[in-house]
Design a protein around this motif. Structure first.
Motif, PDB file in Angstrom:
ATOM      1  N   TYR A 143       0.953  -1.061   0.383  1.00 17.96           N
ATOM      2  CA  TYR A 143       0.056   0.489   0.028  1.00 17.96           C
ATOM      3  C   TYR A 143       1.088   1.515  -0.085  1.00 17.96           C
ATOM      4  CZ  TYR A 143      -3.132  -3.579   1.830  1.00 17.96           C
ATOM      5  OH  TYR A 143      -3.421  -5.117   1.428  1.00 17.96           O
ATOM      6  N   ALA A 144       2.517   1.454  -0.314  1.00 19.46           N
ATOM      7  CA  ALA A 144       3.200   2.244   0.116  1.00 19.46           C
ATOM      8  C   ALA A 144       2.965   3.031  -1.674  1.00 19.46           C
ATOM      9  CB  ALA A 144       4.671   1.947   0.089  1.00 19.46           C
ATOM     10  N   SER A 145       3.502   4.557  -1.580  1.00 22.31           N
ATOM     11  CA  SER A 145       3.406   5.474  -2.186  1.00 22.31           C
ATOM     12  C   SER A 145       4.377   5.244  -3.053  1.00 22.31           C
ATOM     13  CB  SER A 145       3.000   6.512  -2.223  1.00 22.31           C
ATOM     14  OG  SER A 145       4.075   7.201  -1.434  1.00 22.31           O
ATOM     15  N   SER A 159       0.909  10.715  -0.995  1.00 20.18           N
ATOM     16  CA  SER A 159       0.731   9.904  -0.530  1.00 20.18           C
ATOM     17  C   SER A 159      -0.044   9.243   0.055  1.00 20.18           C
ATOM     18  CB  SER A 159       2.596   9.873   0.584  1.00 20.18           C
ATOM     19  OG  SER A 159       2.638   8.465   0.651  1.00 20.18           O
ATOM     20  N   ASP A 160      -0.937   9.290   1.065  1.00 19.96           N
ATOM     21  CA  ASP A 160      -1.428   8.690   1.875  1.00 19.96           C
ATOM     22  C   ASP A 160      -2.873   8.314   0.929  1.00 19.96           C
ATOM     23  OD1 ASP A 160      -0.576   8.647   4.430  1.00 19.96           O
ATOM     24  OD2 ASP A 160      -1.097  10.307   4.850  1.00 19.96           O
ATOM     25  N   LEU A 161      -3.319   9.220   0.058  1.00 18.77           N
ATOM     26  CA  LEU A 161      -4.216   9.272  -1.030  1.00 18.77           C
ATOM     27  C   LEU A 161      -3.733   7.909  -1.878  1.00 18.77           C
ATOM     28  CD1 LEU A 161      -4.927  12.906  -1.652  1.00 18.77           C
ATOM     29  CD2 LEU A 161      -6.091  11.269  -0.319  1.00 18.77           C
ATOM     30  N   HIS A 162      -2.575   7.986  -2.192  1.00 17.02           N
ATOM     31  CA  HIS A 162      -2.294   6.682  -3.520  1.00 17.02           C
ATOM     32  C   HIS A 162      -2.629   4.987  -1.939  1.00 17.02           C
ATOM     33  CE1 HIS A 162       0.370   3.232  -4.876  1.00 17.02           C
ATOM     34  NE2 HIS A 162       0.196   4.287  -5.548  1.00 17.02           N
ATOM     35  N   ALA A 163      -2.164   5.553  -1.074  1.00 20.11           N
ATOM     36  CA  ALA A 163      -2.963   4.438  -0.359  1.00 20.11           C
ATOM     37  C   ALA A 163      -4.275   3.721  -0.553  1.00 20.11           C
ATOM     38  CB  ALA A 163      -2.160   4.387   1.180  1.00 20.11           C
ATOM     39  N   GLU A 185       9.336  -7.391  -6.143  1.00 21.08           N
ATOM     40  CA  GLU A 185       9.255  -7.365  -7.114  1.00 21.08           C
ATOM     41  C   GLU A 185       7.822  -6.240  -6.249  1.00 21.08           C
ATOM     42  OE1 GLU A 185       6.499 -10.438 -10.291  1.00 21.08           O
ATOM     43  OE2 GLU A 185       7.760 -10.724  -8.270  1.00 21.08           O
ATOM     44  N   MET A 186       7.297  -6.770  -5.872  1.00 19.85           N
ATOM     45  CA  MET A 186       5.884  -5.695  -5.915  1.00 19.85           C
ATOM     46  C   MET A 186       6.577  -3.669  -5.739  1.00 19.85           C
ATOM     47  SD  MET A 186       3.898  -5.730  -2.137  1.00 19.85           S
ATOM     48  CE  MET A 186       2.960  -7.332  -2.520  1.00 19.85           C
ATOM     49  N   ALA A 187       7.770  -3.615  -5.222  1.00 16.27           N
ATOM     50  CA  ALA A 187       7.968  -2.553  -5.820  1.00 16.27           C
ATOM     51  C   ALA A 187       8.023  -1.595  -5.878  1.00 16.27           C
ATOM     52  CB  ALA A 187       9.291  -2.142  -3.568  1.00 16.27           C
ATOM     53  N   THR A 188       8.983  -2.385  -7.609  1.00 16.70           N
ATOM     54  CA  THR A 188       9.486  -2.356  -8.811  1.00 16.70           C
ATOM     55  C   THR A 188       7.987  -2.247  -8.937  1.00 16.70           C
ATOM     56  OG1 THR A 188      10.865  -3.608  -8.578  1.00 16.70           O
ATOM     57  CG2 THR A 188      10.617  -3.510 -10.665  1.00 16.70           C
ATOM     58  N   ARG A 189       6.871  -2.545  -9.293  1.00 17.45           N
ATOM     59  CA  ARG A 189       5.161  -3.138 -10.110  1.00 17.45           C
ATOM     60  C   ARG A 189       5.245  -1.300  -9.298  1.00 17.45           C
ATOM     61  NH1 ARG A 189       2.794  -8.513  -9.647  1.00 17.45           N
ATOM     62  NH2 ARG A 189       0.620  -7.240 -11.034  1.00 17.45           N
ATOM     63  N   HIS A 190       4.967  -1.166  -8.119  1.00 17.39           N
ATOM     64  CA  HIS A 190       4.862   0.197  -7.767  1.00 17.39           C
ATOM     65  C   HIS A 190       5.540   2.213  -8.257  1.00 17.39           C
ATOM     66  CE1 HIS A 190       1.817   0.061  -4.423  1.00 17.39           C
ATOM     67  NE2 HIS A 190       2.295  -1.461  -3.706  1.00 17.39           N
ATOM     68  N   LEU A 191       6.521   1.063  -8.397  1.00 20.13           N
ATOM     69  CA  LEU A 191       7.644   2.316  -9.417  1.00 20.13           C
ATOM     70  C   LEU A 191       7.290   2.808 -10.859  1.00 20.13           C
ATOM     71  CD1 LEU A 191      10.455   1.581  -7.038  1.00 20.13           C
ATOM     72  CD2 LEU A 191       9.531   3.647  -6.901  1.00 20.13           C
ATOM     73  N   LYS A 219       1.640   7.036 -10.648  1.00 20.48           N
ATOM     74  CA  LYS A 219       3.446   7.448 -10.260  1.00 20.48           C
ATOM     75  C   LYS A 219       3.910   8.191  -9.846  1.00 20.48           C
ATOM     76  CE  LYS A 219       2.894   2.584 -11.899  1.00 20.48           C
ATOM     77  NZ  LYS A 219       2.850   1.756 -10.703  1.00 20.48           N
ATOM     78  N   ARG A 220       3.141  10.100  -9.583  1.00 16.70           N
ATOM     79  CA  ARG A 220       4.127  10.791  -9.232  1.00 16.70           C
ATOM     80  C   ARG A 220       2.354  11.591  -8.768  1.00 16.70           C
ATOM     81  NH1 ARG A 220       5.534  14.920 -13.696  1.00 16.70           N
ATOM     82  NH2 ARG A 220       3.078  14.711 -14.082  1.00 16.70           N
ATOM     83  N   PRO A 221       2.867  12.229  -7.217  1.00 17.90           N
ATOM     84  CA  PRO A 221       1.680  12.915  -5.979  1.00 17.90           C
ATOM     85  C   PRO A 221       0.953  13.852  -7.697  1.00 17.90           C
ATOM     86  CG  PRO A 221       3.852  12.516  -5.404  1.00 17.90           C
ATOM     87  CD  PRO A 221       4.368  11.891  -6.816  1.00 17.90           C
TER      88      PRO A 221
END
Length: 271
Positions: A143-145, A159-163, A185-191, A219-221
């Motif tokens: 759930y991390a931005s 950042s919270d809205l992304h969550a 891998e999850m972090a990479t896909r988030h990015l 991806k961008r705030p």
């Protein structure tokens, strides 16, 4: 006087504060954010009663919420659109108050969201000093931005809205948007990866709700909605329809899976 009021105590492990060069900054920020959280009074936020910072203990003393966490609710299966939207709207309502006070939660995830037996949703308070240090502990990667994961810029409420977008996707589909067993891998896909669509999971939801969720997962705030109150307003058309007979009929025992029918309105931004 001993009031015999049950409370919840959230502690920070001493070893997390063991680095002398960062301890002072982290604890100063913890104290500042704990004081700000204690001044908040909102139906969708847990109340902070006290905090303690000593050589051995760093903790928050807060309201003990009677209910279950959102992960237990979702474990029972997907939520229908009105219920999932009501959860997200209540999150946005609480976040609007927190963001107006200059607080960013940083660790929104199903385990940090309580659903009371009435269906009222409450965000558990968080002032973990580790989460205030850029690029350090990330909570739940699911759930991390992207900016939290990258650690390359100061965080704000977007950042919270992304969550919130991740949680809305999860409640509607039964899984986070980037669901894989490997955290790296999850972090990479988030990015880097585009978010999946509801239809990829066989979920029929309004196209505008899908568009809003994709905007939250940008991806961008700067490509996300500007604030929690804006997201609440966009979610409002999909909230459960009010029942005129609600106040005049005898209700059965509350179902903890049914979110509150009338979410608390958000704090409107000042101009």
């Amino acid at each position: 006087m001993y009031l015999e009021r049950p409370v919840a105590v959230k502690t920070v492990a001493a070893e997390l504060l063991a680095l002398p060069d960062r301890r002072r900054t982290a604890l100063a920020r913890f104290e500042r954010e704990a004081k700000a959280a204690a001044r908040l009074d909102h139906a969708n936020l847990t109340t902070v009663y006290d905090a303690a910072v000593t050589e051995d203990v760093c903790c928050l003393v807060m309201q003990l919420v009677d209910g279950t966490t959102l992960d237990n609710v979702v474990d029972d299966g997907r939520l229908p659109v009105p219920a999932a939207v009501s959860v997200a709207a209540q999150l946005c309502s609480g976040l609007s108050a927190a963001h107006a006070a200059g607080l960013v939660h940083r660790d929104l995830k199903p385990q940090n969201v309580m659903v009371r037996t009435s269906g009222l949703v409450k965000v558990l308070s968080d002032a973990d000093p580790q989460l205030t240090m850029t690029g350090e502990t990330l909570g739940n990667v699911a759930y991390a931005s992207p900016e939290l994961l990258a650690g390359d810029r100061p965080l704000d409420g977007r950042s919270d809205l992304h969550a919130v977008g991740c949680l809305l996707h999860h409640t509607l589909t039964g899984r986070p948007p980037f669901d894989c067993p490997n955290p790296a891998e999850m972090a990479t896909r988030h990015l880097t990866a585009p978010p999946p669509r509801f239809t990829d999971h066989g979920v029929d939801a309004p196209a505008a709700l899908q568009d809003l969720t994709h905007a939250l997962l940008a991806k961008r705030p700067e490509d996300r909605p500007g604030g929690a109150a804006d997201v609440y307003a966009a979610l409002a058309p999909y909230l459960p329809a009010p029942d005129p007979a609600f106040a005049n009929r005898r209700m059965p025992p509350e179902d903890p899976r049914r979110p509150f029918l009338v979410p608390q309105a958000p704090v409107m931004p000042r101009h």
